[in-house]
Design a protein around this motif. Structure first.
Motif, PDB file in Angstrom:
ATOM      1  N   ALA A  29       0.852  -1.213   0.014  1.00  0.00           N
ATOM      2  CA  ALA A  29      -0.135  -0.183   0.090  1.00  0.00           C
ATOM      3  C   ALA A  29       0.792   1.208   0.186  1.00  0.00           C
ATOM      4  CB  ALA A  29      -0.990   0.003   1.228  1.00  0.00           C
ATOM      5  N   SER A  30       0.385   2.201  -0.747  1.00  0.00           N
ATOM      6  CA  SER A  30       1.338   3.389  -0.739  1.00  0.00           C
ATOM      7  C   SER A  30       0.273   4.853  -0.774  1.00  0.00           C
ATOM      8  CB  SER A  30       2.143   3.400  -1.884  1.00  0.00           C
ATOM      9  OG  SER A  30       1.744   3.324  -2.910  1.00  0.00           O
ATOM     10  N   PHE A  31       0.899   5.745  -0.483  1.00  0.00           N
ATOM     11  CA  PHE A  31       0.321   7.082  -0.306  1.00  0.00           C
ATOM     12  C   PHE A  31       1.535   8.309  -0.938  1.00  0.00           C
ATOM     13  CE2 PHE A  31      -0.072  11.353   1.086  1.00  0.00           C
ATOM     14  CZ  PHE A  31      -1.649  11.540   0.988  1.00  0.00           C
ATOM     15  N   ILE A  32       1.093   8.948  -2.000  1.00  0.00           N
ATOM     16  CA  ILE A  32       1.964  10.051  -2.346  1.00  0.00           C
ATOM     17  C   ILE A  32       1.017  11.345  -2.240  1.00  0.00           C
ATOM     18  CG2 ILE A  32       3.468   8.642  -4.087  1.00  0.00           C
ATOM     19  CD1 ILE A  32       1.565  10.275  -6.078  1.00  0.00           C
ATOM     20  N   GLY A  33       1.947  12.204  -1.842  1.00  0.00           N
ATOM     21  CA  GLY A  33       1.216  13.533  -1.624  1.00  0.00           C
ATOM     22  C   GLY A  33       1.835  14.492  -2.580  1.00  0.00           C
ATOM     23  N   VAL A  34       1.061  15.257  -3.465  1.00  0.00           N
ATOM     24  CA  VAL A  34       1.361  16.069  -4.217  1.00  0.00           C
ATOM     25  C   VAL A  34       0.844  17.646  -4.059  1.00  0.00           C
ATOM     26  CG1 VAL A  34       1.503  14.238  -5.951  1.00  0.00           C
ATOM     27  CG2 VAL A  34      -0.455  15.422  -5.711  1.00  0.00           C
ATOM     28  N   VAL A  35       1.643  18.383  -4.690  1.00  0.00           N
ATOM     29  CA  VAL A  35       1.277  19.897  -4.506  1.00  0.00           C
ATOM     30  C   VAL A  35       0.042  20.085  -5.345  1.00  0.00           C
ATOM     31  CG1 VAL A  35       2.177  22.191  -4.822  1.00  0.00           C
ATOM     32  CG2 VAL A  35       3.694  20.473  -4.100  1.00  0.00           C
ATOM     33  N   ARG A  36      -0.669  20.499  -4.516  1.00  0.00           N
ATOM     34  CA  ARG A  36      -2.035  21.035  -5.327  1.00  0.00           C
ATOM     35  C   ARG A  36      -1.906  22.519  -5.840  1.00  0.00           C
ATOM     36  NH1 ARG A  36      -7.263  20.098  -1.274  1.00  0.00           N
ATOM     37  NH2 ARG A  36      -5.444  19.595   0.157  1.00  0.00           N
ATOM     38  N   ASP A  37      -3.006  22.617  -6.962  1.00  0.00           N
ATOM     39  CA  ASP A  37      -2.741  23.675  -7.702  1.00  0.00           C
ATOM     40  C   ASP A  37      -3.471  24.867  -7.153  1.00  0.00           C
ATOM     41  OD1 ASP A  37      -5.298  22.714  -8.105  1.00  0.00           O
ATOM     42  OD2 ASP A  37      -5.507  23.216 -10.312  1.00  0.00           O
ATOM     43  N   LYS A  38      -4.437  24.563  -6.116  1.00  0.00           N
ATOM     44  CA  LYS A  38      -5.258  25.469  -5.316  1.00  0.00           C
ATOM     45  C   LYS A  38      -5.284  25.234  -3.798  1.00  0.00           C
ATOM     46  CE  LYS A  38      -8.370  27.014  -9.072  1.00  0.00           C
ATOM     47  NZ  LYS A  38      -8.576  25.916  -9.913  1.00  0.00           N
ATOM     48  N   THR A  39      -5.535  26.387  -3.076  1.00  0.00           N
ATOM     49  CA  THR A  39      -5.659  26.296  -1.788  1.00  0.00           C
ATOM     50  C   THR A  39      -6.938  27.462  -1.538  1.00  0.00           C
ATOM     51  OG1 THR A  39      -3.476  25.615  -1.004  1.00  0.00           O
ATOM     52  CG2 THR A  39      -4.956  26.655   0.722  1.00  0.00           C
ATOM     53  N   ASP A  40      -8.202  26.985  -1.126  1.00  0.00           N
ATOM     54  CA  ASP A  40      -9.087  27.882  -0.686  1.00  0.00           C
ATOM     55  C   ASP A  40      -9.361  28.646  -1.969  1.00  0.00           C
ATOM     56  OD1 ASP A  40      -9.327  26.767   1.942  1.00  0.00           O
ATOM     57  OD2 ASP A  40      -8.015  28.430   2.588  1.00  0.00           O
ATOM     58  N   GLY A  41      -9.231  28.085  -2.926  1.00  0.00           N
ATOM     59  CA  GLY A  41      -9.653  28.949  -4.288  1.00  0.00           C
ATOM     60  C   GLY A  41      -8.521  29.852  -4.687  1.00  0.00           C
ATOM     61  N   ARG A  42      -7.260  29.946  -4.154  1.00  0.00           N
ATOM     62  CA  ARG A  42      -6.296  30.739  -4.579  1.00  0.00           C
ATOM     63  C   ARG A  42      -5.231  29.808  -5.129  1.00  0.00           C
ATOM     64  NH1 ARG A  42      -3.731  34.216   0.202  1.00  0.00           N
ATOM     65  NH2 ARG A  42      -2.768  35.350  -1.149  1.00  0.00           N
TER      66      ARG A  42
ATOM     67  N   THR C  21      -3.459  10.802 -10.582  1.00  0.00           N
ATOM     68  CA  THR C  21      -3.097  12.019  -9.802  1.00  0.00           C
ATOM     69  C   THR C  21      -3.151  13.382 -10.674  1.00  0.00           C
ATOM     70  OG1 THR C  21      -1.320  10.681  -8.525  1.00  0.00           O
ATOM     71  CG2 THR C  21      -1.113  13.161  -8.543  1.00  0.00           C
ATOM     72  N   ASP C  22      -3.882  14.278 -10.272  1.00  0.00           N
ATOM     73  CA  ASP C  22      -3.801  15.417 -11.101  1.00  0.00           C
ATOM     74  C   ASP C  22      -3.463  16.692 -10.164  1.00  0.00           C
ATOM     75  OD1 ASP C  22      -6.409  16.287 -10.243  1.00  0.00           O
ATOM     76  OD2 ASP C  22      -7.514  14.983 -11.466  1.00  0.00           O
ATOM     77  N   ALA C  23      -3.420  17.763 -10.830  1.00  0.00           N
ATOM     78  CA  ALA C  23      -3.125  18.974 -10.062  1.00  0.00           C
ATOM     79  C   ALA C  23      -4.206  19.350  -9.092  1.00  0.00           C
ATOM     80  CB  ALA C  23      -3.057  20.418 -11.059  1.00  0.00           C
ATOM     81  N   ALA C  24      -5.449  18.750  -9.154  1.00  0.00           N
ATOM     82  CA  ALA C  24      -6.422  19.075  -8.174  1.00  0.00           C
ATOM     83  C   ALA C  24      -6.328  18.100  -6.828  1.00  0.00           C
ATOM     84  CB  ALA C  24      -7.924  19.138  -8.506  1.00  0.00           C
ATOM     85  N   CYS C  25      -5.413  17.194  -7.006  1.00  0.00           N
ATOM     86  CA  CYS C  25      -5.298  16.039  -6.091  1.00  0.00           C
ATOM     87  C   CYS C  25      -4.294  16.406  -4.847  1.00  0.00           C
ATOM     88  CB  CYS C  25      -4.893  14.753  -6.656  1.00  0.00           C
ATOM     89  SG  CYS C  25      -6.078  13.921  -7.703  1.00  0.00           S
ATOM     90  N   GLY C  26      -4.813  16.378  -3.858  1.00  0.00           N
ATOM     91  CA  GLY C  26      -3.610  16.491  -2.761  1.00  0.00           C
ATOM     92  C   GLY C  26      -2.947  14.912  -2.320  1.00  0.00           C
ATOM     93  N   GLY C  27      -3.754  13.921  -2.690  1.00  0.00           N
ATOM     94  CA  GLY C  27      -2.857  12.777  -2.535  1.00  0.00           C
ATOM     95  C   GLY C  27      -3.524  11.690  -3.284  1.00  0.00           C
ATOM     96  N   ILE C  73     -13.559  11.406  -4.938  1.00  0.00           N
ATOM     97  CA  ILE C  73     -12.289  10.970  -5.328  1.00  0.00           C
ATOM     98  C   ILE C  73     -12.122  11.624  -6.856  1.00  0.00           C
ATOM     99  CG2 ILE C  73     -12.076   9.142  -4.059  1.00  0.00           C
ATOM    100  CD1 ILE C  73     -12.737   7.421  -6.470  1.00  0.00           C
ATOM    101  N   ASN C  74     -10.960  12.025  -7.274  1.00  0.00           N
ATOM    102  CA  ASN C  74     -10.923  12.714  -8.653  1.00  0.00           C
ATOM    103  C   ASN C  74     -10.915  11.610  -9.626  1.00  0.00           C
ATOM    104  OD1 ASN C  74     -10.908  14.553  -6.752  1.00  0.00           O
ATOM    105  ND2 ASN C  74      -9.257  15.945  -7.964  1.00  0.00           N
TER     106      ASN C  74
END
Lengths: 138, 80, 138, 80
Positions: A29-42, C21-27, C73-74
């Motif tokens: 099982a794995s998890f990857i955390g990625v940088v999202r394009d938006k936070t609270d719409g910003r 994974t896409d830019a709207a995904c946090g994980g 989920i996305n």
């Protein structure tokens, strides 16, 4: 096998999952955390991750040790990236290999949930018109 | 004798840099350190919470600080 | 995005996770199932996976649709390999990308748990001195 | 009229091949089909359980089989 790293370069998802998997594992099982394009719409331009490295490595080692004690798992890999990350970049990978999948899922989830509470790593979100240190659950 | 206190995240902004020096006079606990720091840097009280790490471990309020300890101020973490 | 495939060739873990994974995904939570070297202490030489493809694709589509309905989920990617597999080969990959990790983990776990109950795929374990169709929980 | 019945996994061994032909006489439900098959292939009763799929869907015992249906015998699955 426990493999913990804090890296200043792109993380390698496939090799982390591969390293967590061995011939005695039925599942990883794995998890990857990625940088999202938006936070609270910003719109997020980039993220800057900073860490207190000596302590972060100790806290990550505690998480891995506790996971190995608590579930029947064969391997756990935790790699966290620091420095400047762009949208879509992988910030963290956790991969857990086990003979049975329930243990792998439980340990993986425990590891990411705990990492986000105890490991001294901080991210600053940089927007088009400003920047802010992220304070979760503030 | 001065002790060095490391700052991370937003605390660097409160301290105006990645560390400050603080004179260690007599017996000082972690709770006492927090009080002292909050008096000089009231922004610390704006944080939801923050921890003090002593030698790479989260420290209890009662711990007595020794001159050789490595001290760090840990605002809420946001890794992952 | 839903991506379901049954393939007669090696699976690509990194691209499955990347596609989930896409830019709207946090994980992104994922699970890979690999061929173990032993079953009940007997050395596995290889596995042969067979499937009822038309029905398996329908059942996989139901799992994906239910996951999308049940959790925020996305993307969900489910790739299952069939044919002859050797020890260490990846038999299945499930990857789920979501804005929040709890949904990704829950949906991923639901998908693999359900796949193992409903999707018409069968494996035959080939040992040095015999072979047996696997009947879980028999 | 003959219907074709697909076999998978261990059921191929019971049937001696990937499918068998069965004469469809009158009204036959999924439950009736199972009875018929178990009479001819008693190994089926050794299975913990098995299902009948009709047109790519798991079928209830009450479903009536039509000549044009695609029928498959589904022993316990073991994918993943």
């Amino acid at each position: 096998m426990i493999d913990i790293k804090i890296l200043n370069e792109p993380l390698d998802t496939a090799s982390c999952i591969g390293n967590a998997t061995d011939a005695a594992c039925g599942g990883t099982a794995s998890f990857i955390g990625v940088v999202r394009d938006k936070t609270d719409g910003r719109k997020v331009v980039r993220l800057e991750y900073e860490c207190y490295e000596s302590m972060a490595l100790k806290e990550l080692a505690k998480i891995a040790a506790h996971a190995v004690e608590s579930w029947k798992i064969n391997n756990i890999v935790i790699h966290h990236r620091v420095g400047v990350l762009n949208v879509g970049d992988v910030a963290v990978i956790i991969a857990v290999g086990a003979a049975h999948r329930a243990a792998a899922f439980d340990a993986c989830r425990y590891a990411i949930d705990t990492l986000k509470i105890t490991v001294p790593i901080w991210k600053k979100e940089v927007f088009e018109n400003g920047e802010v240190w992220v304070s979760p659950h503030a | 004798m001065d002790i060095n206190i490391l700052a991370f995240g937003i605390v660097k902004e409160f301290f105006g840099g990645p560390s400050i020096a603080l004179e260690l006079q007599g017996r000082l606990t972690v709770a006492g350190l927090k009080e002292k720091l909050e008096a000089t840097y009231p922004d610390l009280k704006r944080l939801r919470t923050y921890m003090v790490a002593v030698n790479d471990e989260y420290a209890e309020d009662e711990l007595v600080i020794r001159p050789e300890d490595e001290i760090a101020i840990i605002p809420p973490v946001s890794g992952g």
